[in-house]
Design a protein around this motif. Structure first.
Motif, mmCIF file in Angstrom:
data_model
loop_
_atom_site.group_PDB
_atom_site.id
_atom_site.type_symbol
_atom_site.label_atom_id
_atom_site.label_comp_id
_atom_site.label_asym_id
_atom_site.label_seq_id
_atom_site.Cartn_x
_atom_site.Cartn_y
_atom_site.Cartn_z
ATOM 1 N N ARG A 1 -7.652 3.069 6.781
ATOM 2 C CA ARG A 1 -7.996 3.103 5.356
ATOM 3 C C ARG A 1 -9.505 2.986 5.242
ATOM 4 O O ARG A 1 -10.118 2.031 5.728
ATOM 5 C CB ARG A 1 -7.325 1.946 4.611
ATOM 6 C CG ARG A 1 -7.670 1.861 3.125
ATOM 7 C CD ARG A 1 -7.082 0.586 2.554
ATOM 8 N NE ARG A 1 -7.292 0.452 1.109
ATOM 9 C CZ ARG A 1 -8.369 -0.065 0.538
ATOM 10 N NH1 ARG A 1 -9.385 -0.482 1.316
ATOM 11 N NH2 ARG A 1 -8.470 -0.177 -0.765
ATOM 12 N N TRP B 1 -6.076 6.322 2.747
ATOM 13 C CA TRP B 1 -5.332 6.155 3.985
ATOM 14 C C TRP B 1 -5.189 7.499 4.705
ATOM 15 O O TRP B 1 -4.930 8.523 4.072
ATOM 16 C CB TRP B 1 -3.942 5.590 3.711
ATOM 17 C CG TRP B 1 -3.925 4.112 3.459
ATOM 18 C CD1 TRP B 1 -3.865 3.487 2.254
ATOM 19 C CD2 TRP B 1 -3.969 3.084 4.448
ATOM 20 N NE1 TRP B 1 -3.880 2.124 2.414
ATOM 21 C CE2 TRP B 1 -3.934 1.843 3.749
ATOM 22 C CE3 TRP B 1 -4.032 3.066 5.839
ATOM 23 C CZ2 TRP B 1 -3.957 0.612 4.413
ATOM 24 C CZ3 TRP B 1 -4.058 1.851 6.504
ATOM 25 C CH2 TRP B 1 -4.017 0.638 5.792
ATOM 26 N N GLU C 1 0.825 -1.194 0.000
ATOM 27 C CA GLU C 1 0.000 0.000 0.000
ATOM 28 C C GLU C 1 0.871 1.261 0.000
ATOM 29 O O GLU C 1 1.944 1.292 0.610
ATOM 30 C CB GLU C 1 -0.914 0.015 1.222
ATOM 31 C CG GLU C 1 -1.989 -1.054 1.204
ATOM 32 C CD GLU C 1 -3.086 -0.743 0.203
ATOM 33 O OE1 GLU C 1 -3.819 0.247 0.400
ATOM 34 O OE2 GLU C 1 -3.208 -1.502 -0.787
#
Length: 375
Positions: free
Chosen positions: A182, A188, A137
Protein backbone atom coordinates in the motif's frame (compact mmCIF):
# COMPACT_ATOMS: atom_id res chain seq x y z
CA UNK A 1 -0.59 -22.74 8.54
CA UNK A 2 -2.64 -25.23 10.45
CA UNK A 3 0.16 -26.30 12.77
CA UNK A 4 -1.72 -27.91 15.61
CA UNK A 5 1.37 -29.53 17.04
CA UNK A 6 3.37 -26.36 17.55
CA UNK A 7 0.35 -24.27 18.50
CA UNK A 8 -1.08 -26.63 21.10
CA UNK A 9 -4.21 -27.30 19.03
CA UNK A 10 -4.69 -23.67 18.06
CA UNK A 11 -4.96 -23.00 14.32
CA UNK A 12 -1.79 -21.39 12.98
CA UNK A 13 -2.10 -21.12 9.20
CA UNK A 14 1.53 -20.64 8.32
CA UNK A 15 2.66 -23.60 6.17
CA UNK A 16 5.27 -25.72 7.93
CA UNK A 17 7.66 -27.85 5.94
CA UNK A 18 10.08 -30.46 7.18
CA UNK A 19 13.73 -31.15 6.36
CA UNK A 20 16.97 -32.74 7.42
CA UNK A 21 20.01 -30.61 8.20
CA UNK A 22 23.45 -31.85 7.21
CA UNK A 23 26.03 -29.83 9.07
CA UNK A 24 26.34 -26.41 10.73
CA UNK A 25 28.73 -23.50 10.95
CA UNK A 26 29.78 -22.35 14.42
CA UNK A 27 30.13 -18.59 14.79
CA UNK A 28 31.02 -16.37 17.71
CA UNK A 29 28.93 -13.20 17.64
CA UNK A 30 30.81 -10.76 19.84
CA UNK A 31 30.94 -10.83 23.63
CA UNK A 32 27.85 -9.90 25.60
CA UNK A 33 28.34 -7.38 28.40
CA UNK A 34 27.76 -8.58 31.94
CA UNK A 35 24.54 -6.56 32.08
CA UNK A 36 22.95 -9.10 29.72
CA UNK A 37 22.61 -11.45 32.69
CA UNK A 38 21.04 -8.91 35.04
CA UNK A 39 18.08 -7.62 33.01
CA UNK A 40 14.78 -8.09 34.79
CA UNK A 41 11.70 -9.67 33.21
CA UNK A 42 8.20 -9.04 34.57
CA UNK A 43 4.92 -10.53 33.45
CA UNK A 44 2.29 -8.10 32.12
CA UNK A 45 -0.16 -10.72 30.90
CA UNK A 46 -3.60 -9.39 29.90
CA UNK A 47 -6.46 -9.98 32.29
CA UNK A 48 -9.95 -11.21 31.46
CA UNK A 49 -8.93 -13.57 28.66
CA UNK A 50 -9.33 -17.22 29.56
CA UNK A 51 -8.46 -18.86 26.24
CA UNK A 52 -6.40 -16.79 23.80
CA UNK A 53 -3.11 -16.77 21.94
CA UNK A 54 -0.94 -13.73 21.20
CA UNK A 55 1.16 -14.27 18.11
CA UNK A 56 3.00 -10.98 17.88
CA UNK A 57 3.92 -7.83 19.77
CA UNK A 58 5.05 -4.51 18.28
CA UNK A 59 6.17 -1.11 19.62
CA UNK A 60 6.56 2.26 17.89
CA UNK A 61 6.66 5.85 19.19
CA UNK A 62 5.35 4.93 22.63
CA UNK A 63 2.59 2.60 21.42
CA UNK A 64 2.74 -1.15 22.07
CA UNK A 65 0.31 -3.62 20.53
CA UNK A 66 -0.15 -7.37 20.67
CA UNK A 67 -2.46 -9.47 18.52
CA UNK A 68 -3.74 -13.00 18.01
CA UNK A 69 -6.97 -14.91 18.50
CA UNK A 70 -9.58 -15.29 21.22
CA UNK A 71 -10.13 -19.03 21.08
CA UNK A 72 -13.40 -18.88 23.05
CA UNK A 73 -15.28 -17.60 20.00
CA UNK A 74 -12.62 -17.65 17.23
CA UNK A 75 -12.48 -13.88 17.10
CA UNK A 76 -9.56 -11.59 16.13
CA UNK A 77 -7.75 -10.05 19.07
CA UNK A 78 -5.79 -6.77 19.21
CA UNK A 79 -4.70 -5.32 22.56
CA UNK A 80 -3.09 -1.93 23.16
CA UNK A 81 -0.84 -1.21 26.15
CA UNK A 82 -2.12 1.79 28.14
CA UNK A 83 0.86 2.06 30.48
CA UNK A 84 -0.52 -0.14 33.23
CA UNK A 85 -2.50 -2.82 31.41
CA UNK A 86 -3.99 -3.96 28.11
CA UNK A 87 -7.05 -2.46 26.41
CA UNK A 88 -8.98 -4.71 24.05
CA UNK A 89 -9.98 -2.92 20.84
CA UNK A 90 -13.25 -3.70 18.98
CA UNK A 91 -12.72 -5.68 15.78
CA UNK A 92 -14.33 -5.16 12.38
CA UNK A 93 -14.60 -8.93 11.79
CA UNK A 94 -16.58 -11.13 14.18
CA UNK A 95 -14.62 -14.31 13.48
CA UNK A 96 -11.06 -14.88 12.38
CA UNK A 97 -7.53 -14.27 13.61
CA UNK A 98 -4.70 -11.76 13.50
CA UNK A 99 -1.32 -13.32 12.75
CA UNK A 100 0.76 -10.15 12.83
CA UNK A 101 0.53 -6.53 13.93
CA UNK A 102 2.81 -3.53 13.56
CA UNK A 103 2.67 -0.23 15.41
CA UNK A 104 3.18 2.67 13.01
CA UNK A 105 4.10 6.36 13.36
CA UNK A 106 1.39 8.85 14.26
CA UNK A 107 -0.49 6.47 16.54
CA UNK A 108 -1.53 4.21 13.66
CA UNK A 109 -1.22 0.43 13.46
CA UNK A 110 -1.70 -2.33 10.90
CA UNK A 111 -2.77 -5.93 11.47
CA UNK A 112 -3.17 -8.89 9.12
CA UNK A 113 -4.72 -12.33 9.24
CA UNK A 114 -7.88 -13.96 7.96
CA UNK A 115 -11.60 -13.89 8.68
CA UNK A 116 -14.62 -16.16 8.45
CA UNK A 117 -17.89 -14.75 7.17
CA UNK A 118 -20.98 -16.85 6.63
CA UNK A 119 -20.04 -19.85 4.50
CA UNK A 120 -16.74 -18.25 3.48
CA UNK A 121 -13.72 -19.09 5.61
CA UNK A 122 -10.04 -18.20 5.59
CA UNK A 123 -10.47 -14.92 3.73
CA UNK A 124 -7.20 -12.89 3.80
CA UNK A 125 -7.59 -9.57 5.59
CA UNK A 126 -5.64 -6.40 6.30
CA UNK A 127 -6.93 -3.87 8.82
CA UNK A 128 -5.86 -0.37 9.80
CA UNK A 129 -5.99 1.43 13.16
CA UNK A 130 -6.41 5.15 12.47
CA UNK A 131 -5.89 6.19 16.07
CA UNK A 132 -9.50 5.60 17.08
CA UNK A 133 -10.81 2.38 15.48
CA UNK A 134 -9.97 -0.55 13.24
CA UNK A 135 -11.14 -0.61 9.62
CA UNK A 136 -10.85 -3.45 7.12
CA UNK A 137 -8.96 -2.50 3.97
CA UNK A 138 -10.49 -2.97 0.53
CA UNK A 139 -7.97 -5.20 -1.24
CA UNK A 140 -7.68 -6.14 -4.93
CA UNK A 141 -8.06 -9.85 -4.21
CA UNK A 142 -10.29 -12.41 -5.95
CA UNK A 143 -13.64 -12.75 -4.19
CA UNK A 144 -12.99 -16.46 -3.61
CA UNK A 145 -9.41 -16.05 -2.32
CA UNK A 146 -8.63 -18.59 0.41
CA UNK A 147 -5.59 -18.28 2.65
CA UNK A 148 -4.27 -15.58 4.92
CA UNK A 149 -1.80 -12.81 5.53
CA UNK A 150 0.91 -13.79 8.02
CA UNK A 151 3.18 -10.74 8.03
CA UNK A 152 2.86 -6.96 7.93
CA UNK A 153 5.49 -4.21 8.08
CA UNK A 154 5.81 -0.51 7.29
CA UNK A 155 8.79 1.02 5.51
CA UNK A 156 10.40 4.26 6.71
CA UNK A 157 8.54 6.12 3.94
CA UNK A 158 5.18 4.68 4.95
CA UNK A 159 4.72 1.88 2.41
CA UNK A 160 2.75 -0.96 4.00
CA UNK A 161 3.83 -4.49 3.10
CA UNK A 162 1.46 -7.41 3.70
CA UNK A 163 2.48 -10.97 2.93
CA UNK A 164 1.04 -14.44 3.28
CA UNK A 165 -0.22 -17.26 1.13
CA UNK A 166 -3.18 -18.52 -0.87
CA UNK A 167 -4.20 -22.15 -0.80
CA UNK A 168 -2.86 -23.92 -3.88
CA UNK A 169 -2.62 -27.42 -5.28
CA UNK A 170 1.04 -28.10 -4.52
CA UNK A 171 1.30 -31.73 -3.36
CA UNK A 172 4.10 -30.76 -0.95
CA UNK A 173 1.73 -28.48 0.95
CA UNK A 174 3.21 -25.15 -0.16
CA UNK A 175 0.90 -22.22 -0.66
CA UNK A 176 0.94 -19.74 -3.49
CA UNK A 177 2.61 -16.46 -2.62
CA UNK A 178 0.47 -13.54 -1.51
CA UNK A 179 2.27 -10.20 -1.34
CA UNK A 180 0.72 -6.74 -1.48
CA UNK A 181 1.85 -3.18 -0.89
CA UNK A 182 0.00 0.00 0.00
CA UNK A 183 1.54 3.29 -1.09
CA UNK A 184 1.61 6.27 1.31
CA UNK A 185 -1.22 7.64 -0.87
CA UNK A 186 -3.42 4.67 0.01
CA UNK A 187 -3.29 2.54 -3.16
CA UNK A 188 -3.02 -1.24 -2.76
CA UNK A 189 -1.17 -3.28 -5.37
CA UNK A 190 -0.33 -6.94 -5.87
CA UNK A 191 3.41 -7.62 -6.02
CA UNK A 192 4.63 -10.39 -8.28
CA UNK A 193 7.95 -12.08 -7.66
CA UNK A 194 9.73 -14.00 -10.44
CA UNK A 195 9.76 -17.76 -10.00
CA UNK A 196 13.54 -17.87 -9.56
CA UNK A 197 13.29 -15.44 -6.61
CA UNK A 198 10.02 -16.61 -5.04
CA UNK A 199 9.99 -17.97 -1.49
CA UNK A 200 6.44 -19.33 -1.38
CA UNK A 201 4.19 -18.06 1.36
CA UNK A 202 5.60 -14.93 2.97
CA UNK A 203 6.18 -15.45 6.70
CA UNK A 204 8.04 -12.27 7.64
CA UNK A 205 8.90 -8.94 5.98
CA UNK A 206 11.69 -6.46 6.69
CA UNK A 207 11.36 -3.26 4.58
CA UNK A 208 14.44 -1.21 5.48
CA UNK A 209 13.88 1.18 2.55
CA UNK A 210 11.93 1.27 -0.71
CA UNK A 211 14.96 -0.31 -2.38
CA UNK A 212 15.93 -2.65 0.46
CA UNK A 213 13.19 -5.16 1.31
CA UNK A 214 13.68 -8.64 2.75
CA UNK A 215 11.16 -11.49 2.60
CA UNK A 216 11.26 -14.73 4.56
CA UNK A 217 9.13 -17.58 3.25
CA UNK A 218 8.78 -21.32 3.25
CA UNK A 219 11.42 -21.60 0.52
CA UNK A 220 14.08 -19.29 1.92
CA UNK A 221 14.93 -15.58 1.80
CA UNK A 222 14.50 -13.08 -1.03
CA UNK A 223 15.70 -9.47 -1.38
CA UNK A 224 14.33 -6.53 -3.39
CA UNK A 225 16.73 -3.75 -4.42
CA UNK A 226 14.05 -1.45 -5.81
CA UNK A 227 14.17 -3.08 -9.23
CA UNK A 228 14.94 -6.78 -8.95
CA UNK A 229 14.03 -9.61 -6.59
CA UNK A 230 16.85 -12.04 -5.78
CA UNK A 231 16.57 -15.27 -3.82
CA UNK A 232 19.42 -15.42 -1.35
CA UNK A 233 22.16 -18.03 -1.52
CA UNK A 234 22.08 -19.59 1.92
CA UNK A 235 24.84 -21.75 3.48
CA UNK A 236 25.88 -24.58 1.19
CA UNK A 237 25.07 -27.31 3.71
CA UNK A 238 21.40 -26.29 3.43
CA UNK A 239 21.31 -26.93 -0.32
CA UNK A 240 18.63 -29.43 -1.17
CA UNK A 241 17.15 -29.24 2.30
CA UNK A 242 13.70 -27.94 3.14
CA UNK A 243 13.56 -25.75 6.21
CA UNK A 244 11.29 -23.23 7.85
CA UNK A 245 12.29 -19.65 8.64
CA UNK A 246 10.11 -17.25 10.58
CA UNK A 247 11.41 -14.00 12.09
CA UNK A 248 13.86 -11.57 10.47
CA UNK A 249 15.57 -8.44 11.83
CA UNK A 250 18.49 -6.13 11.16
CA UNK A 251 21.24 -5.94 13.77
CA UNK A 252 23.15 -3.15 12.06
CA UNK A 253 23.49 -1.95 8.45
CA UNK A 254 24.51 -4.89 6.30
CA UNK A 255 23.84 -7.49 8.99
CA UNK A 256 20.52 -9.36 8.75
CA UNK A 257 19.40 -12.24 10.99
CA UNK A 258 16.62 -14.75 10.38
CA UNK A 259 15.45 -17.59 12.64
CA UNK A 260 13.37 -20.73 12.40
CA UNK A 261 13.82 -24.49 12.48
CA UNK A 262 15.27 -27.47 10.71
CA UNK A 263 14.45 -31.09 11.46
CA UNK A 264 16.65 -34.11 11.98
CA UNK A 265 16.11 -37.73 12.90
CA UNK A 266 16.96 -37.32 16.58
CA UNK A 267 15.67 -33.89 17.58
CA UNK A 268 12.63 -33.62 15.26
CA UNK A 269 12.89 -29.79 15.20
CA UNK A 270 16.14 -27.99 15.91
CA UNK A 271 16.50 -24.21 16.21
CA UNK A 272 18.27 -22.52 13.31
CA UNK A 273 19.72 -19.00 13.12
CA UNK A 274 21.17 -17.54 9.93
CA UNK A 275 22.86 -14.18 9.50
CA UNK A 276 23.99 -12.14 6.53
CA UNK A 277 27.40 -10.66 7.31
CA UNK A 278 29.79 -9.02 4.82
CA UNK A 279 27.50 -10.13 2.01
CA UNK A 280 27.48 -13.80 2.96
CA UNK A 281 24.89 -15.91 4.77
CA UNK A 282 26.23 -18.06 7.61
CA UNK A 283 24.63 -20.28 10.21
CA UNK A 284 25.02 -19.26 13.84
CA UNK A 285 25.49 -22.15 16.24
CA UNK A 286 22.51 -22.88 18.47
CA UNK A 287 22.00 -25.46 21.24
CA UNK A 288 21.44 -28.97 19.92
CA UNK A 289 18.03 -29.58 21.44
CA UNK A 290 14.42 -29.81 20.35
CA UNK A 291 12.93 -26.38 19.71
CA UNK A 292 11.87 -23.94 17.02
CA UNK A 293 12.43 -20.18 16.82
CA UNK A 294 9.74 -17.71 15.80
CA UNK A 295 10.81 -14.17 16.58
CA UNK A 296 13.92 -12.03 16.91
CA UNK A 297 14.82 -8.51 18.00
CA UNK A 298 17.96 -6.78 19.27
CA UNK A 299 18.40 -4.87 22.50
CA UNK A 300 20.12 -1.51 22.92
CA UNK A 301 23.53 -3.21 22.98
CA UNK A 302 22.76 -5.08 19.72
CA UNK A 303 22.40 -8.38 21.58
CA UNK A 304 19.87 -10.72 19.95
CA UNK A 305 16.77 -11.79 21.84
CA UNK A 306 15.29 -14.79 20.06
CA UNK A 307 12.05 -16.47 21.12
CA UNK A 308 10.26 -19.70 20.31
CA UNK A 309 9.10 -22.91 21.89
CA UNK A 310 10.43 -26.31 22.77
CA UNK A 311 8.49 -29.56 22.57
CA UNK A 312 10.71 -31.39 25.05
CA UNK A 313 9.75 -30.98 28.73
CA UNK A 314 13.32 -31.98 29.60
CA UNK A 315 14.49 -28.77 27.92
CA UNK A 316 11.79 -26.70 29.64
CA UNK A 317 8.64 -28.05 31.34
CA UNK A 318 6.68 -24.91 30.33
CA UNK A 319 7.87 -25.20 26.69
CA UNK A 320 9.47 -21.74 26.87
CA UNK A 321 12.44 -21.16 24.59
CA UNK A 322 14.52 -17.97 24.59
CA UNK A 323 18.06 -17.55 23.26
CA UNK A 324 20.54 -14.79 24.10
CA UNK A 325 24.32 -14.39 23.95
CA UNK A 326 26.54 -15.66 26.73
CA UNK A 327 29.76 -13.90 27.76
CA UNK A 328 31.70 -15.85 25.14
CA UNK A 329 29.38 -14.63 22.37
CA UNK A 330 27.51 -17.90 21.84
CA UNK A 331 23.74 -18.31 21.61
CA UNK A 332 22.45 -20.07 24.72
CA UNK A 333 19.16 -20.39 26.54
CA UNK A 334 18.63 -17.15 28.43
CA UNK A 335 16.73 -15.99 31.48
CA UNK A 336 13.15 -17.21 31.32
CA UNK A 337 10.39 -14.60 31.81
CA UNK A 338 8.32 -15.42 34.92
CA UNK A 339 5.35 -17.67 34.23
CA UNK A 340 6.08 -17.85 30.51
CA UNK A 341 5.08 -20.59 28.09
CA UNK A 342 5.37 -20.76 24.32
CA UNK A 343 6.78 -17.51 22.95
CA UNK A 344 5.86 -16.32 19.47
CA UNK A 345 6.71 -12.63 19.18
CA UNK A 346 9.25 -10.09 20.42
CA UNK A 347 10.11 -6.43 19.88
CA UNK A 348 12.00 -3.53 21.46
CA UNK A 349 10.36 -0.20 22.35
CA UNK A 350 11.84 3.31 22.33
CA UNK A 351 12.76 3.00 26.00
CA UNK A 352 14.92 -0.02 25.25
CA UNK A 353 12.49 -2.47 26.86
CA UNK A 354 12.11 -5.93 25.31
CA UNK A 355 8.59 -7.33 24.91
CA UNK A 356 7.62 -10.96 24.33
CA UNK A 357 4.21 -12.51 23.65
CA UNK A 358 2.75 -15.98 23.45
CA UNK A 359 0.61 -18.38 25.44
CA UNK A 360 0.66 -20.84 28.34
CA UNK A 361 -0.87 -24.30 28.23
CA UNK A 362 -3.38 -24.56 31.05
CA UNK A 363 -3.82 -28.07 32.57
CA UNK A 364 -7.49 -27.89 31.58
CA UNK A 365 -6.53 -27.44 27.93
CA UNK A 366 -7.01 -23.67 27.71
CA UNK A 367 -4.49 -21.26 26.20
CA UNK A 368 -3.64 -18.52 28.70
CA UNK A 369 -2.37 -15.41 26.83
CA UNK A 370 1.03 -14.18 27.92
CA UNK A 371 3.09 -11.00 27.62
CA UNK A 372 6.26 -9.99 29.49
CA UNK A 373 8.59 -7.01 29.34
CA UNK A 374 12.30 -6.78 30.17
CA UNK A 375 13.19 -3.41 31.68
Amino acid sequence: MSDTTSRAAAPRRRPLVVALLAGAVALTIGVAPASADTASWRSVAPEGLSDAILYHVSSEQGATWTAGIDVTDWSPLALRWNGTGWTRTPQPAAHGRLDDIVAAPGGEAWAVGSKDEGTKTDMPTVQHWDGASWQLEDLPLPADAVGGFYAVAVSPRGTVWAGGGLVGDDPDGYQDSLLMTRSPQGEWRNTEIPADAAVGSTISILPLAEDDVWLVGVKGVSHFDGTTWTRQRLPAHLDGQTFYLDGIAQRQPGEIWTVGLVQDDKLWRRPVVLRLYHGRWEEVRTPKETAQLQGITFDEQDRPVIVGETFDPAVDPDFTYLLTLDRAGHLVRGQQPPGSGRLYGTDIDEQGRIWVSGTNDDPSGLHVPYVAVRD
